[in-house]
Scaffold this active site. Structure first.
Site, mmCIF file in Angstrom:
data_model
loop_
_atom_site.group_PDB
_atom_site.id
_atom_site.type_symbol
_atom_site.label_atom_id
_atom_site.label_comp_id
_atom_site.label_asym_id
_atom_site.label_seq_id
_atom_site.Cartn_x
_atom_site.Cartn_y
_atom_site.Cartn_z
ATOM 1 N N CYS A 156 0.819 -1.228 0.000
ATOM 2 C CA CYS A 156 0.000 0.000 0.000
ATOM 3 C C CYS A 156 0.846 1.269 0.000
ATOM 4 O O CYS A 156 0.335 2.356 -0.239
ATOM 5 C CB CYS A 156 -0.911 0.012 1.222
ATOM 6 S SG CYS A 156 -2.214 -1.205 1.094
HETATM 7 N N1 CO8 Z 1 -19.962 -9.809 7.668
HETATM 8 C C1 CO8 Z 1 -20.481 -9.913 8.918
HETATM 9 N N2 CO8 Z 1 -19.711 -10.097 10.016
HETATM 10 C C2 CO8 Z 1 -18.390 -10.229 9.833
HETATM 11 C C3 CO8 Z 1 -17.793 -10.155 8.568
HETATM 12 C C4 CO8 Z 1 -18.625 -9.937 7.448
HETATM 13 N N3 CO8 Z 1 -18.138 -9.830 6.196
HETATM 14 N N4 CO8 Z 1 -16.445 -10.295 8.684
HETATM 15 C C5 CO8 Z 1 -16.219 -10.463 9.983
HETATM 16 N N5 CO8 Z 1 -17.377 -10.438 10.691
HETATM 17 C C6 CO8 Z 1 -17.576 -10.598 12.145
HETATM 18 C C7 CO8 Z 1 -16.459 -11.412 12.769
HETATM 19 O O1 CO8 Z 1 -16.733 -12.775 12.699
HETATM 20 C C8 CO8 Z 1 -16.462 -10.888 14.196
HETATM 21 O O2 CO8 Z 1 -17.487 -11.539 14.915
HETATM 22 P P1 CO8 Z 1 -17.284 -11.917 16.460
HETATM 23 O O3 CO8 Z 1 -17.090 -10.604 17.167
HETATM 24 O O4 CO8 Z 1 -18.536 -12.643 16.802
HETATM 25 O O5 CO8 Z 1 -16.032 -12.774 16.509
HETATM 26 C C9 CO8 Z 1 -16.896 -9.422 14.065
HETATM 27 O O6 CO8 Z 1 -17.525 -9.318 12.771
HETATM 28 C C10 CO8 Z 1 -15.736 -8.455 14.156
HETATM 29 O O7 CO8 Z 1 -14.684 -8.882 13.259
HETATM 30 P P2 CO8 Z 1 -13.316 -8.142 13.158
HETATM 31 O O8 CO8 Z 1 -12.760 -7.928 14.525
HETATM 32 O O9 CO8 Z 1 -12.458 -8.830 12.136
HETATM 33 O O10 CO8 Z 1 -13.817 -6.747 12.544
HETATM 34 P P3 CO8 Z 1 -13.105 -5.350 12.572
HETATM 35 O O11 CO8 Z 1 -13.967 -4.416 13.300
HETATM 36 O O12 CO8 Z 1 -11.656 -5.431 12.964
HETATM 37 O O13 CO8 Z 1 -13.108 -4.940 11.022
HETATM 38 C C11 CO8 Z 1 -11.552 -4.810 9.186
HETATM 39 C C12 CO8 Z 1 -12.395 -5.710 10.096
HETATM 40 C C13 CO8 Z 1 -12.510 -3.946 8.367
HETATM 41 C C14 CO8 Z 1 -10.727 -5.686 8.278
HETATM 42 C C15 CO8 Z 1 -10.654 -3.886 10.036
HETATM 43 O O14 CO8 Z 1 -9.964 -4.645 11.005
HETATM 44 C C16 CO8 Z 1 -9.614 -3.155 9.218
HETATM 45 O O15 CO8 Z 1 -9.912 -2.473 8.256
HETATM 46 N N6 CO8 Z 1 -8.337 -3.213 9.616
HETATM 47 C C17 CO8 Z 1 -7.260 -2.521 8.965
HETATM 48 C C18 CO8 Z 1 -6.874 -3.299 7.777
HETATM 49 C C19 CO8 Z 1 -5.827 -2.623 6.921
HETATM 50 O O16 CO8 Z 1 -5.615 -1.457 6.935
HETATM 51 N N7 CO8 Z 1 -5.214 -3.430 6.140
HETATM 52 C C20 CO8 Z 1 -4.279 -2.981 5.207
HETATM 53 C C21 CO8 Z 1 -4.198 -4.053 4.229
HETATM 54 S S1 CO8 Z 1 -3.806 -3.532 2.696
HETATM 55 C C22 CO8 Z 1 -2.094 -3.642 2.374
HETATM 56 O O17 CO8 Z 1 -1.277 -3.056 2.931
HETATM 57 C C23 CO8 Z 1 -1.642 -4.586 1.323
HETATM 58 C C24 CO8 Z 1 -2.292 -4.277 0.046
HETATM 59 C C25 CO8 Z 1 -2.048 -5.325 -0.915
HETATM 60 C C26 CO8 Z 1 -3.041 -5.342 -2.020
HETATM 61 C C27 CO8 Z 1 -3.976 -6.441 -1.828
HETATM 62 C C28 CO8 Z 1 -4.437 -7.101 -3.041
HETATM 63 C C29 CO8 Z 1 -5.573 -8.062 -2.736
#
Ligand code: CO8
Length: 371
Positions: A156
């Site tokens: 990124c």
């Molecule tokens: N629908 C419904 N519920 C869901 C879903 C879904 N799709 N997904 C997860 N849940 C549930 C989980 O099961 C969990 O349930 P429980 O509490 O019962 O266990 C609950 O929702 C909460 O899950 P999370 O804790 O995982 O949810 P978050 O609040 O943390 O949100 C995010 C998840 C949106 C992923 C968030 O953590 C986030 O955005 N984090 C930062 C990520 C980031 O910045 N990443 C950078 C990556 S990019 C990079 O640098 C590389 C790029 C390379 C390119 C890629 C090409 C493919």
């Protein structure tokens, strides 16, 4: 040593897009098929039942509402769930180069000079569709640029690392102007069958022209650039040329994007906030006086937090530009789209920050001032 400016930027947006509702519909249809197909094994505890996704979760957890994609039909087909992009012959422009050229042409048109003034092309993106010849050289050829080009990948942070590389080439006299292109076809490497991440990414291409200040008309003075990397396993792409050599593997395994999103959130926010504030101080800038932040676009809650820590107040929508609702995470292109879309109202002397963060971990800060 020569100072450098951002002379122009360009954007290519794919013609197709997918909303959260459409993506969730496809995902949930896939879950239904999976759970029905494997009902007996699920009942026997041999296969895990999959849980459905939800629009409400996606929007609340990420701020993403839709994303552009190179191909929609494959992504929303529950039996396919990846973009369908036909292979091209060696005589055709590759798809990555094609969208890079489109963004570059937009930047060159806004610049008002022709490509003969460019001496170097850097193709900086989080995935390259092949190892060689470099996409940058293909783009260079397509634009008729006499000079040199190469690809670089810092996930990124590829765009800010590319801008710093360009500014350093300008400083040392290696080039008069450098074209940095960020073609991001993230859908090609996203696991649309993974509930945790199927909604995260989108496709796009951006371009930035970095030029010697004494040759530039207008643009943005680059006040300072800084890069940082800290090793982390929390975002990984294990796809690579050695996959097929692992004993027991049958060809290259389908190793897609994986992350520990929560950990990334928790660890990257303080690292980036601290980096911005320290870099601003080293440049003699007051971070709270910045007119605008053009931050990496991964998650709206991350950007809200970083914005608050840097500006020392609740940032307004104008101060902390968000484009991820429309584009999702476009990896390196995100902060450049934000900058490209929201800078027209700057008066000469006003200052802002382009900042990336992501896998590696990696982060880059580029402070700019309107000329
Ligand atoms: N629908 C419904 N519920 C869901 C879903 C879904 N799709 N997904 C997860 N849940 C549930 C989980 O099961 C969990 O349930 P429980 O509490 O019962 O266990 C609950 O929702 C909460 O899950 P999370 O804790 O995982 O949810 P978050 O609040 O943390 O949100 C995010 C998840 C949106 C992923 C968030 O953590 C986030 O955005 N984090 C930062 C990520 C980031 O910045 N990443 C950078 C990556 S990019 C990079 O640098 C590389 C790029 C390379 C390119 C890629 C090409 C493919």
């Amino acid at each position: 040593m020569h100072a450098a400016v951002i002379a122009a930027t360009g954007l290519y947006t794919p013609a197709e897009w997918v909303t959260n509702a459409e993506l969730v519909e496809a995902f949930n249809a896939f879950v239904e098929i999976h759970n029905t197909r494997h009902a007996a094994k699920i009942a026997a505890g041999e296969v895990e039942a999959l849980a459905p996704s939800s629009v409400e979760f996606i929007e609340k957890a990420s701020g993403i509402k839709s994303r552009y994609v190179m191909n929609r039909s494959g992504v929303v087909d529950p039996e396919v769930m990846h973009p369908l992009i036909p292979e091209r012959s060696n005589d055709e422009l590759s798809i990555m180069a094609e969208i890079g050229v489109a963004a570059a042409k937009d930047a060159i048109a806004r610049w008002g000079k022709d490509a003969s003034h460019i001496d170097a092309v850097v193709c900086a993106a989080s995935n390259m569709q092949r190892a060689y010849p470099a996409m940058a050289i293909e783009i260079q050829e397509a634009l008729g640029i006499d000079g040199f080009g190469f690809d670089m990948n810092v996930a990124c942070s590829s765009a800010t690392f590319g801008i710093k590389t360009a500014a350093d080439y300008i400083a040392t006299g290696s080039a008069r102007a450098v074209l940095v292109v960020n073609p991001e076809i993230t859908s090609g490497h996203l696991n649309f069958r993974d509930r945790d991440s199927h909604f995260i990414f989108g496709d796009v291409a951006t371009a930035v022209i970095v030029e010697r200040t004494d040759q530039a008309v207008g643009g943005w003075d680059i006040l300072g650039t800084r890069l940082k990397t800290v090793f982390s396993n929390n975002i990984r792409n294990n796809f690579g040329f050695l996959n097929r050599t692992a004993p027991g593997s049958e060809g290259a395994a389908d190793k897609l994007f994986v992350q520990e999103g929560r950990k990334v959130f928790r660890e990257v926010v303080p690292m980036v906030s601290e980096m911005i504030v320290t870099h601003a101080a080293d440049l003699g800038l007051d971070p709270t006086a910045l007119k605008r932040l053009w931050l990496h676009q991964a998650n709206i809650n991350m950007n809200d937090l970083i914005g608050r820590r840097v500006l020392g107040r609740e940032p307004t929508a104008e101060e902390n530009v968000i484009i991820l609702d429309e584009f999702a995470n476009t990896s390196s292109a995100g902060s450049i789209i934000a900058f490209h879309r929201a800078n027209e109202d700057f008066e000469p002397g006003e200052t802002g920050l382009i900042c990336s963060f992501g896998a590696g971990y990696s982060a880059g800060t580029v402070f700019v001032r309107r000329r």
